[in-house]
Design an enzyme around this catalytic site. Structure first.
Site, PDB file in Angstrom:
ATOM      1  N   LEU A 503       0.831  -1.208   0.000  1.00  0.00           N
ATOM      2  CA  LEU A 503       0.000   0.000   0.000  1.00  0.00           C
ATOM      3  C   LEU A 503       0.859   1.248   0.000  1.00  0.00           C
ATOM      4  O   LEU A 503       0.586   2.220  -0.715  1.00  0.00           O
ATOM      5  CB  LEU A 503      -0.935  -0.019   1.211  1.00  0.00           C
ATOM      6  CG  LEU A 503      -1.786   1.245   1.428  1.00  0.00           C
ATOM      7  CD1 LEU A 503      -2.755   1.426   0.268  1.00  0.00           C
ATOM      8  CD2 LEU A 503      -2.541   1.160   2.750  1.00  0.00           C
ATOM      9  N   GLU A 504       1.935   1.268   0.772  1.00  0.00           N
ATOM     10  CA  GLU A 504       2.834   2.426   0.825  1.00  0.00           C
ATOM     11  C   GLU A 504       3.519   2.638  -0.534  1.00  0.00           C
ATOM     12  O   GLU A 504       3.678   3.772  -0.990  1.00  0.00           O
ATOM     13  CB  GLU A 504       3.868   2.206   1.926  1.00  0.00           C
ATOM     14  CG  GLU A 504       3.266   2.176   3.318  1.00  0.00           C
ATOM     15  CD  GLU A 504       4.225   1.622   4.357  1.00  0.00           C
ATOM     16  OE1 GLU A 504       3.950   1.780   5.562  1.00  0.00           O
ATOM     17  OE2 GLU A 504       5.253   1.020   3.964  1.00  0.00           O
TER      18      GLU A 504
END
Length: 617
Positions: A503-504
């Site tokens: 996600l990052e």
């Protein structure tokens, strides 16, 4: 010959019954009254070649200069012409016995036809009671296979071709060479067969030709209009009857086309031009080149140099000479070159007048050559300067190749812009990593420690800086948006599908694509096989920088790892003494475990929000 005559007189006197004393007196008187014969030797210019089986003739060379000997006047003066032959391998000449095949007509000896054994040295003697002259000439009878031919279709010819020129768009009549001479021995009508071998091919054309611009006119070949394709060798074979015998001989004519006579015929100087300057060097050989164009004329032409108004032949200075040659021949127009060679050129020669001149019967042109002395360049100084320059360039290349990171960091420290003054970001670096023991220890103990404590960057780590109770997805996107760099630590455990690290990474790549204010940095902590990279990492690797951690080699702050990482991080300005001390000092980083407790505080929170991550991805 004189000894032979004396011998004959002696025999006649003996047969006549003269006494011994009377015989001696008679021989002595005959020797005194016999004229001494002037021997002109052998005339190499008048050597004759005849093809075996063809008609040929020898003309006595004594009559080639009518001002000296004229056949009619010599006959009136009581001179008689005798022909002798010196056979090969014999020392005594023999008188020629005339026959149907060998006959004499005025000053010519006819061979109709020539045989192979006719080859030898022939002597013609002109004498009367008071004078005698003789000259020799050589005859060579060639077999047909001894004649050099350009093509198989050419008739063999023993005589060299004559030369004829015809201007373009004009006409001319070709007559077979020596036809007029042979006509004196002809009994019946003569016929001629004409052949043409063009220069552009090797195919023989036999008259009549398939064009109205060349036609037979009696025994001659008439050109009405000359074209370039009409150039080449023309062969004429003459057939005639004499005393019931058919005889023949062949001749060749080399026909060339020239430019029409109505064109300008004035000579001109092509080089040097009015603005051309010859460069000369002292104490060396100088060459001045002059090129002249001479349009076609059936007359003389000349190209020459003068020095101070004098031709080279009249100069006392032997340093001057010239070399002439033909540069080009174009349909009669010739381009000639004359090179004035000056040995050991001296400074006073610069003040002399050098003129090139061309001339023919239509006009004259002259042009002066302009000279300038060559400026001597300091070769030693130039060589040394060039050598020093090359050495410096090589050193600079080596320095840049070895210390390019240091030079780039130095440039950034002097001229780089501190991004804290240009944006409203809260963090310099957001670190994304796999939540496993070894990678987490590397991030918290090494990366964070050096970036915050040694380099002065503000670092954001989600597990440390996030507040309990918040939404992980929203907080992750918020942290990434408020950071100037996203530092992704790649390891085999990174980017498992559905993890927070993925996600990052997606948030960072989207931030770069939207505004470009966020940059992603890839740090490879451990080697990862290409097949183990997720799709997002494979795409990011193509365009993003990858900094590799090499274990103990990368522990020092002066190692290549930290220098590469500092190049990718934002410019951070610190005080001169403090920054220099940190950049040049060597340090050893020790592993610390003080932050492990923070990981345990939020591990439960990560597990509770796993489903939220899957839906976001």
């Amino acid at each position: 010959m004189a000894s032979l005559i004396r011998t004959l007189l002696f025999l006649i006197l003996v047969v006549g019954g003269t006494t011994a004393g009377g015989t001696t007196a008679a021989v002595s008187q005959a020797s005194q009254s016999e004229p001494r014969c002037a021997d002109w030797g052998e005339s190499s210019e008048r050597a004759v070649s005849v093809l075996e089986g063809e008609a040929g003739w020898l003309s006595c060379p004594l009559f080639f200069h009518p001002s000296v000997y004229n056949y009619t006047s010599t006959q009136s003066a009581g001179h008689n012409l005798f022909w002798y032959r010196l056979l090969e391998g014999h020392e005594l000449e023999q008188p020629i016995t005339y026959s149907v095949r060998l006959s004499r007509d005025r000053e010519r000896l006819w061979l109709q036809p020539a045989a192979a054994d006719d080859t030898g040295l022939y002597i013609c003697m002109l004498r009367n009671k008071s004078s005698c002259s003789k000259i020799a000439m050589r005859l060579k009878v060639l077999r047909p296979d001894e004649v050099v031919r350009g093509t198989d279709c050419e008739p063999p010819v023993a005589v060299a071709p004559t030369q004829e020129v015809i201007p373009f768009q004009q006409g001319k009549t070709l007559h077979c060479p020596d036809l007029q001479e042979a006509g004196k021995m002809v009994d019946e009508n003569t016929t001629i067969t004409w052949y043409h071998v063009p220069r552009s091919n090797t195919r023989c054309e036999k008259a009549p030709f398939w064009t109205n611009d060349r036609q037979l006119k009696g025994l001659s070949l008439e050109f009405h209009i000359m074209y370039e394709s009409f150039q080449g060798l023309y062969f004429c074979t003459v057939h005639y009857q004499r005393r019931g015998q058919t005889l023949n001989f062949s001749r060749s004519i080399n026909v060339s086309a020239v430019y029409p006579s109505h064109l300008p015929k004035l000579p001109s100087i092509l080089t040097p031009s009015d603005h051309h300057v010859f460069t000369v060097k002292q104490d060396t050989e100088a060459r001045l080149v002059c090129t002249g164009l001479f349009p076609y004329l059936e007359s003389w032409w000349e190209i020459w140099w003068t020095v101070d108004g004098k031709t080279l032949e009249k100069l006392a200075d032997r340093r001057f000479s010239n070399i002439n040659r033909q540069v080009k021949y174009d349909f009669g127009d010739r381009t000639e070159e004359s090179v004035l060679v000056i040995q050991d050129f001296q400074p006073e020669d610069l003040h002399r007048e050098f003129n090139c001149s061309v001339k023919n019967e239509k006009g004259f042109e002259t042009r002066r050559a302009q000279l300038q002395e060559e400026v001597s360049l300091p070769s030693v100084e130039l060589g040394c300067g060039l050598g020093v320059t090359l050495v410096l360039m090589l050193l600079l290349f080596v320095v840049y190749h070895v210390f390019w990171l240091e030079l780039l960091l130095l440039y950034r420290s002097w001229f780089g812009t501190d991004e804290r003054h240009t944006d409203d970001k809260e963090y310099d670096v957001y670190i994304s990593y796999a939540r496993s023991g070894e990678e987490e220890q590397f991030v918290l103990s090494t990366l964070r420690s050096v970036l915050e404590n040694e380099l002065g960057y503000s670092v954001c780590i989600f597990d440390r800086d996030s507040l309990p109770g918040g939404t992980i997805t929203d907080e992750t996107l918020s942290f990434v948006a408020r950071s100037r760099r996203l530092l992704v630590v790649i390891s085999p455990d990174y980017a498992s599908q559905g993890s927070q690290a993925l996600l990052e990474l997606k948030a960072g790549i989207d931030g770069m694509a939207r505004g470009g204010h966020l940059r992603v940095i890839l740090v490879q902590y451990k080697p990862v096989r290409r097949q183990g990279w997720v799709r997002e990492l494979r795409r990011a690797r193509v365009a993003l920088a990858l900094v590799r951690w090499q274990g103990d080699k990368s522990q020092e702050l002066t190692s290549r790892f930290w220098k590469r990482l500092r190049v990718e991080l934002p410019v951070r300005r610190v005080s001169g003494g403090e920054g220099a001390g940190k950049d040049m000092a060597l340090m050893r980083l020790h592993s610390q475990n003080s932050t492990n407790s923070q990981t345990g505080l939020i591990s439960n929170t990560v597990k509770d929000t796993q489903k939220v991550f899957n839906s976001a991805v």
